[in-house]
Enzyme design. Sequence first.
Site, PDB file in Angstrom:
ATOM      1  N   GLU A  12       0.811  -1.224   0.000  1.00  0.00           N
ATOM      2  CA  GLU A  12       0.000   0.000   0.000  1.00  0.00           C
ATOM      3  C   GLU A  12       0.845   1.274   0.000  1.00  0.00           C
ATOM      4  OE1 GLU A  12      -4.076  -1.645   2.085  1.00  0.00           O
ATOM      5  OE2 GLU A  12      -2.412  -1.175   3.396  1.00  0.00           O
ATOM      6  N   ASP A 195     -11.466  -7.173  -2.830  1.00  0.00           N
ATOM      7  CA  ASP A 195     -12.309  -8.364  -2.684  1.00  0.00           C
ATOM      8  C   ASP A 195     -13.703  -7.920  -2.268  1.00  0.00           C
ATOM      9  OD1 ASP A 195     -12.557  -8.723   0.482  1.00  0.00           O
ATOM     10  OD2 ASP A 195     -10.544  -8.025   0.024  1.00  0.00           O
TER      11      ASP A 195
END
Length: 229
Positions: A12, A195
């Site tokens: 990230e 997801d």
Amino acid sequence: MVWGIIGAMPSEIALLKAQMSGIKQETVSGLTYYSGKIRGKEVVLCCSEIGKVNAAMCAQTMVLRYGVGCLINTGVAGCTCDDLDVLDIVLSRDLVFHDYDWALQEKYHPHTSKFPGDPGLIALAQLALEQMPQRMFRYKLGRIATGDVFVEQEALREDIIRRTHPDCVEMEGAAIALVAYSNQIPCLVIRSMSDNANGDAGMSFDTFEAAAADHSAKLLLAMLEQSDA
Ligand code: ADE
């Protein structure tokens, strides 16, 4: 202004770190903080590691030790709404905890259970998104629910949706927003969907983590470029 930028996992912050110049690094309480410039703006960047406590520790260190003027959390999340898909983005209209008693939060510090995204940072993100050439993903301003669990069980997903009505779930955002709120500095959480926080979440996360992390980081790069702060 120094921008405080937090990602929970190396993926990230990878793109952001690669774009940083004049890097100085320091380890405080086991977390490594990178100071330097990105797109000409002064930033401090840190991989907080996963979960609410790590994220809060990181955010508070950014405030007290680095004097950041805002806190931005960039990363991935599990989608819990019907109108987004993997790699789409949620900007924090507000953030809540899905594993904390809201009544207690309202009675005791910080006396609120909802942490709004900063309107100026939201506007900057929207401007950057609208100006992205050939943007292939959707985005929305929505609610992000934070808790110390990777959501992949259908029953938990449904329970969190019933209780907190989020657009996505993750594990750090509201903790960072609480620190920002307590220190009266602006905050924005940017999350790209890796997801759908369901039975396939583990496999989907493994497949899309890197691409989703980069989507969110690219938006932040565009914001830094646009900003005059
Ligand atoms: N971050 C990315 N996907 C997540 C999920 N399903 N639950 C919690 N945090 C996440």
